[in-house]
Structure formats: C-alpha cells, structure tokens
Write a protein that holds these residues in place. Structure first.
Motif, PDB file in Angstrom:
ATOM      1  N   SER A  93     101.617 -15.303-137.983  1.00  0.00           N
ATOM      2  CA  SER A  93     102.351 -14.390-138.851  1.00  0.00           C
ATOM      3  C   SER A  93     101.420 -13.323-139.414  1.00  0.00           C
ATOM      4  CB  SER A  93     103.012 -15.168-139.994  1.00  0.00           C
ATOM      5  OG  SER A  93     103.694 -14.294-140.873  1.00  0.00           O
ATOM      6  N   PRO A 139     106.817 -16.397-138.183  1.00  0.00           N
ATOM      7  CA  PRO A 139     106.212 -15.177-137.635  1.00  0.00           C
ATOM      8  C   PRO A 139     107.289 -14.232-137.112  1.00  0.00           C
ATOM      9  CG  PRO A 139     105.232 -17.178-136.693  1.00  0.00           C
ATOM     10  CD  PRO A 139     106.470 -17.589-137.404  1.00  0.00           C
ATOM     11  N   SER A 140     106.948 -12.986-136.994  1.00  0.00           N
ATOM     12  CA  SER A 140     107.898 -12.019-136.447  1.00  0.00           C
ATOM     13  C   SER A 140     108.179 -12.301-134.976  1.00  0.00           C
ATOM     14  CB  SER A 140     107.358 -10.600-136.609  1.00  0.00           C
ATOM     15  OG  SER A 140     106.105 -10.452-135.947  1.00  0.00           O
TER      16      SER A 140
END
Length: 240
Positions: A93, A139-140
C-alpha cells in the motif's frame, strides 16, 4: 538484475541478517549507500536503526526512504535498495501510495541491487497473492514489483503429520492458489534465500524450499539448486 530474496531477515535466536551476512556482502560489494524501505512496519525509525546496526560492519551507509522529501528521487540515487519485512499489505500500500513500485522496477532493471526479506521478498513477485499476512490495510492494487515472474511464499512451513490443528497448512493454501492461478510458487523455509544474478537463479542459505506448480506434486529444492528456469516463467493469473 541482481537480487537477494530472503525468506526471513532473522533465524531463531540469531541476530538481524546474521545468517545471511555473507550473501548480503556479496550483493552489496562496492556499494556505499543502501536505501532501506521500512514501510512494512509502523516504527520506521526503529527499524532503520536496527538495519544500520546490522550492516555497519560492512561499511555500508543505511538511509531510510521515509526520511526523504522525495522518495522516488531517493530510489533513483541509491546504490542499492533493501525492502524489509513486516506486513506485506501495509508495505505494498505504501509503495503504491509513494509511487515507488515503478521507481524500484526501473532502477533494479537498470542494475541497482535489490534485497528483500519476508514482505520485501513477497513484493518482488508479480503479486502479493501468496503472502501469509493478514490484510490489515487495502492496497490500491495487488500488483507488486514483478522483479521475478513467479511467486514466493516466505516462511514456508512443512505440514506436521501428527498435528491436531484444524487450520489450513501452507501447502493447502498454496494448492488453493494454484487452483485459480498457473504460476510456480517457491515455498522458502526460514534460513533460505534466492540469489538472482542476470539470467541465473540459485537457492542459497541453510534450509531448502519446496516448489509448487499447477497440476503436479510439490518437489523438494535443496540448497544450491539452480532455479534459473523459473526466470522464464509465463505466469497466468485468474485462470479457469
């Protein structure tokens, strides 16, 4: 690429990086400034200080990326990069948030040595899908650095035949991963590491590993085994 991917940074009753100091010395030969990425743990300063203490006998200057006003520039200026262990989800992340995924890929591809331990080894793979960690943050993306084209499971533990524990073993969890993905998984026991130099990869350390592939029984990998063929992996995720 020059990679040193450690299953763990410490062995039981040992000191930080003590079991792998010879391999670390080889990776960092001629390098004076090591950029340390401590984002897998909350105490960035404390973690960086511990790594500095462990590597000071090598004459390497350790700098924490978290102290840089421009982390991307710090990556590009580093003589070597070390991504430490902790929680892989927290780490990835932060790497995405700081724009360091692309930066690390670029410099390592250009020859900057990379060392990872535990979570830092997880993120050297294409995805964090074979991490053992709890997803404490989101996380994205699960997309990681992709420095190697296969997956690694650090801290791999063999099934205990006499255990009465009802939870899944590491072998069962990796088998589940392979039901939906066609990617080799190298389960490295603590004390093992993978050394990649150019087109050659070799298992090193004091402990072996197990190699898992889709549709086949896992195979034992002893220390010293040439694993260069894994660098030619054509990984496929989310397959039927």
């Amino acid at each position: 690429m020059e990679l040193l991917l450690l299953s763990s940074s410490t062995k039981y009753a040992g000191r930080l990086l003590g079991h792998a100091l010879g391999a670390v010395t080889g990776l960092l030969a001629g390098r004076e400034r090591l950029l340390f990425v401590p984002y897998a743990r909350r105490d960035h300063d404390g973690y960086t200080a511990a790594v500095h203490s462990a590597l000071s006998p090598l004459g390497v200057q350790v700098e924490g990326v978290h102290r840089s006003a421009d982390p991307v520039a710090a990556v590009h200026e580093a003589d070597a990069v070390f991504v430490g262990g902790g929680n892989t989800f927290r780490l990835l992340s932060a790497l995405h948030r700081q724009g360091l995924v692309t930066a690390i890929r670029k410099v390592v591809g250009a020859g900057t040595p990379y060392m990872g331990a535990s979570a830092g080894t997880n993120v050297a793979c294409p995805s964090l899908r074979t991490s053992n960690d709890m997803p404490i943050v989101q996380p994205s993306s699960f997309d990681a650095l992709g420095l190697v084209p296969f997956q690694i499971n650090p801290h791999y533990q063999d099934p205990e035949p006499t255990s009465t524990r009802m939870g899944e073993t590491r072998q069962q969890r990796i088998t589940e991963f392979l039901e939906d993905n066609s990617v080799p998984v190298l389960g490295m026991r603590d004390g093992a590491w993978l050394r990649v130099s150019g087109e050659r990869a070799e298992l090193g350390g004091t402990e072996g590993a197990r190699l898992f592939t889709r549709g086949a029984d896992p195979t034992e990998v002893p220390v010293g085994r040439d694993l260069s063929r894994l660098l030619k992996t054509e990984a496929r995720y989310d397959v039927d």
